[in-house]
Write an enzyme that holds these catalytic residues in place. Structure first.
Site: not given
Ligand code: XMP
Ligand code: MG
Length: 179
Positions: A49, A103-104, A107, A135, A156-157, A163, A169
């Site tokens: 990501g 990090e992208d 969440d 988030k 969700f984005v 992706d 992506r």
């Molecule tokens: P956590 O829950 O571990 O999540 O903090 C981190 C990873 O989950 C992916 N992620 C998303 N990917 N849209 C996406 O395409 C979203 O809204 C989203 N939220 C979490 C992402 O890879 C991130 O590194």
């Molecule tokens: Mg990621």
């Protein structure tokens, strides 16, 4: 104005434009420079990501730095699977280094909550986190980035590295799932 898009079965609406993202990354680069100018930090991009964010953040950080990548996986479809798998581990030695995890999006916080202790065990000088998106409402583990691009609602984005089942992506902007 950008148009709504369809990826697989879902529709998404424009949320953050390419210009907004790039402007914010330039600001983050300046913030990070103020803290790391003379420390030659090691940026660790988290694949897949964060590949685009890492590349643009690198170009916004005008000081000596190293770059490495790890590949962690926790997501299936549009929700976090709860399990974090290391697909490609870290090859660079991190002892004594100033680390900045890139990090992208944060969440639930599970990915970094799992990965951070693995890094701490190798005795880096410090570890900080740069996340393009966060988030806060979705957090399951107590975890905040030190540098955050945008705080967003728990929707969700996709785009700009993110992706939906591997599509989206390469979009230069970020799109939000329609209600
Ligand atoms: P956590 O829950 O571990 O999540 O903090 C981190 C990873 O989950 C992916 N992620 C998303 N990917 N849209 C996406 O395409 C979203 O809204 C989203 N939220 C979490 C992402 O890879 C991130 O590194
Ligand atoms: Mg990621």
């Amino acid at each position: 104005m950008a148009e709504r898009i369809q990826l697989h079965d879902l529709h998404f609406k424009p949320y953050l434009s390419e210009a907004q993202i790039q402007a914010r990354i330039r600001e983050l680069g300046q913030e990070i420079a103020a803290d790391y100018q003379d420390k030659k930090p090691l940026f660790i991009g988290i694949l897949n990501g964060a590949f685009m964010f890492t590349a643009d953040l690198a170009r916004a950080c005008h000081f000596d730095a190293d770059f490495a990548f790890v590949r962690l996986k926790s997501y299936e479809g549009t929700s976090s699977s709860g399990e974090v798998i290391t697909m490609i581990g870290l090859k660079a030695p991190v002892e004594g280094r100033y680390l900045i995890l890139v990090e992208d999006i944060i969440d639930t916080g599970r990915t970094l909550h799992t990965f951070l202790p693995q890094l701490q065990a190798q005795n880096p000088a410090s570890v900080r986190i740069a996340a393009l998106l966060s988030k806060p409402e979705a957090r399951v583990k107590p975890l905040e980035a030190d540098y955050t691009g945008f705080e967003i609602p728990n929707k969700f984005v996709v785009g700009y590295g993110l992706d939906y089942n591997e599509l989206g992506r390469n979009l230069p902007a970020i799109y939000q799932l329609e209600d």
